[in-house]
Design an enzyme around this catalytic site. Sequence first.
Site, short mmCIF file in Angstrom:
data_model
loop_
_atom_site.label_atom_id
_atom_site.label_comp_id
_atom_site.label_asym_id
_atom_site.label_seq_id
_atom_site.Cartn_x
_atom_site.Cartn_y
_atom_site.Cartn_z
CD1 TRP B 325 -2.96 1.48 0.85
CD2 TRP B 325 -1.38 2.45 2.10
NE1 TRP B 325 -3.40 2.73 1.19
CE2 TRP B 325 -2.45 3.35 1.95
CE3 TRP B 325 -0.27 2.84 2.85
CZ2 TRP B 325 -2.44 4.61 2.52
CZ3 TRP B 325 -0.26 4.10 3.41
CH2 TRP B 325 -1.34 4.97 3.25
CG HIS B 326 3.41 2.31 3.27
ND1 HIS B 326 2.77 1.29 3.92
CD2 HIS B 326 3.38 3.37 4.10
CE1 HIS B 326 2.39 1.72 5.12
NE2 HIS B 326 2.74 2.98 5.25
N GLY B 327 3.74 1.70 -1.36
CA GLY B 327 4.36 2.03 -2.64
C GLY B 327 4.69 0.79 -3.43
CG PHE B 473 3.19 6.46 0.95
CD1 PHE B 473 4.17 6.03 0.05
CD2 PHE B 473 3.58 6.78 2.22
CE1 PHE B 473 5.49 5.92 0.43
CE2 PHE B 473 4.90 6.67 2.63
CZ PHE B 473 5.85 6.24 1.73
#
Lengths: 320, 473
Positions: B325-327, B473
């Site tokens: 999800w963060h990247g 993000f």
Amino acid sequence: MDRRTPFRFLGRAMAFGALLLAVLALVAWSGPPVTPVDFTAASIAKHARARAVGSPKVLLVGGSNVAFGVASGTVEEALCMPVVNLALHAGLGFGYMKNEAVRFMGPGDLVIVALEESNYTDPVKDHEVLYQMVDRHPDALRFVPWWDRPRIMAGLLVLRLQSAWKKATGLWTYAKGHPLYRADGFDARGDMVAHIELPRPAALQDDGLEPVQDAVSDRFAPLADDLERHARAVGAEVVYTWPGRARSGYDAARSAAILATLHEQGRAVLGRPEQFVFPDSMCHDTRYHLRGEGRAERTRRLLVELCRARPGRCCTTPAD
Amino acid sequence: MLFNSFAFLVFLPVVFVLYWGLFRRTLRAQNLFVLAASWFFYAWWDWRFLGLIFISSITDYIIGLRMAATENERTKSRLMWLSVGVSIGILGFFKYFNFFITEFADLLQLLGFHPHIHTLRIILPVGISFYTFQTLSYTIDIRRGQLRPTRDPVAFMAFVSFFPQLAAGPIERAQNLLKQFLARREFNWDQARDGLRQMLWGLFKKVVIADGCAPIVDHIFSLDPASTSGITLFFGAFFFAFQIYGDFSGYSDMAIGMARLFGFQLSRNFAYPYFSRSVSEFWRRWHITLSTWFRDYVYLPLGGWRNKAGRMRNIMITFAVSGLWHGANWTFISWGVLHGLFHVPMVVRGGKAAKDDPAPRDLPRILFTFLLVTVAWVFFRAADLGHAVAYCKGMVAHIAWSPGAVLLYLWRPEMAMIALLVAVEWARRTLPHPLAGLPFAPPARWVCYMALVLVLLLHVDLSTSHEFIYFQF
């Protein structure tokens, strides 16, 4: 009646803001300038000359490549017109430079614009040199768009606070002025000459070009159009040319893209970018700061192109 | 528009005055104005982003209504999956398209093929991961019968694009924030005052701590780990731990404080995470709204928490997805997996994260947890997986004891600011934020705020724009 209203709350917050502003103003009034380097103060003398010489004249516009790398005396001899080198720092942005040129242009003037590549990519800048400029030369605030002036003033207060702190804690460097970047390093026409006599630093600063997606921003054309519109209105002429720069920092593809855009937009352009690329050894501390030999050669090439494109402007023709 | 920019300094009071002055009379006017202000705020980055947030909002708004209108369970499920597909599709395209395309090309090359695959020049819209999760939870909750859909499109769109939390959270649930958009807000002096204090503390964390640490971190992480001393590498990770904490929790504090100025209560997102006594407690205190989102919509639906093996598997999946999800990068996935692995001892022992406030006697456990979290941050910050591994190896292999080097870093002014942050937050750790209810008379409080603002201004760097890390993000 409830006295704890949003507007009373806002009043309290504003009272706090006013108190803060008073503290900052006190520090700004009694403290040192934002930097001990007085380079931007050179603008005062440049403007005084621009006002004094009258028209027709040559206005040189650009960043430090023009300040350091053009011999205005040679230009003056070739064109038989007084020259005012308005250039100081690329960080001021083309928007600022354009407003400055508009302020001083008059009938018959020739405005030669030689922008660093970053000014095509990012013509309106938010660089600390803007604050330093207004700090040393408050009149320069008029060249900042009106809506941006409060931000610059607020930033100036913050920077004054920071410099007061630095001075109090002994963090100020160049307390006696910078050996090169100083207001009295310029000659009467506005050319930086202090570097010509100084020993050349061992290496050039790493000021290579950052890769960009678009060599010319959409924001460039409106500014350039505005400059030309004002020039037409007063009977002046605007021509573009190239910064003199070191080979190690030359990005041929990017310069070609800028040239193509300038042609597309119908701008008058003197020469091609590769004609103004010089060996690194001809630069002083950065890739845009030509020293004696490079500076003379860059000026000669500029004049050759100018006299070829505008023969009527030249009273002597430099050797090709 | 950044919270720490001059433009925002003008935007916020103008919005405050108009909101409480001209638009306070009716709920509709309040919501319309919040929506307009939020869209203006978002368009300041790039007006094209507005189309995306509009599509995302309107899709889930309509799907929500359609779900409520039908009694057919299969239709409800289909509609929910449609919503999930649209949201994840948008997110996947903008965030993960290039990542998966290049990974797919690498895989084909491993298998002996030589594909000519082109990536696209995609701009990642600010806040997309945050508002997508917000709209996703809305339709899922309706499907689960935990929420009734709203019939007010303005309230719903204002809920999705509410400017204080649009760019980087907290990720709100409809049960909390949408509910507040359905009732007219009244000005609350105490809340607004406390909100301003929270904003001030958030700004301090962002400008003084995060932006102060950033140049040191950038420098150390640009060095070759193989030829850099372990102490230097350790301090690089240490400063990054505080940079990201100051940056993200600072943003959250500003968002929560700002929302309170307009009569909204956002969810708490940070609860002094570096005072955690275990990694699982850390995740109860760090980015709380994301942790609880993953708990409710990924971990619990996976269902296997009844036995240790199932629980471990689900923890690993949840943390890996949370990393993703963060990247779109293996570094983030590894960071998530590492946090999953840190949970192994707790799962094996069958323990639970402590819920009481940490005490001085907990210091050894707090320090150990901080060390684990800091090592994991290396993966989060490193340029790629190879760099992260080399960095960690360098920290261990070159850890020659050097009091001089340690002193060099301890003596830095940034360290003094970190010490101040830790001391203040420790002393006030039972409160939602350290400036809440200061035990001083008003003049002393004003002196305190003034001192904080002056420290903050001394650290402002006007030469560059300091974006928030979590905006990417």
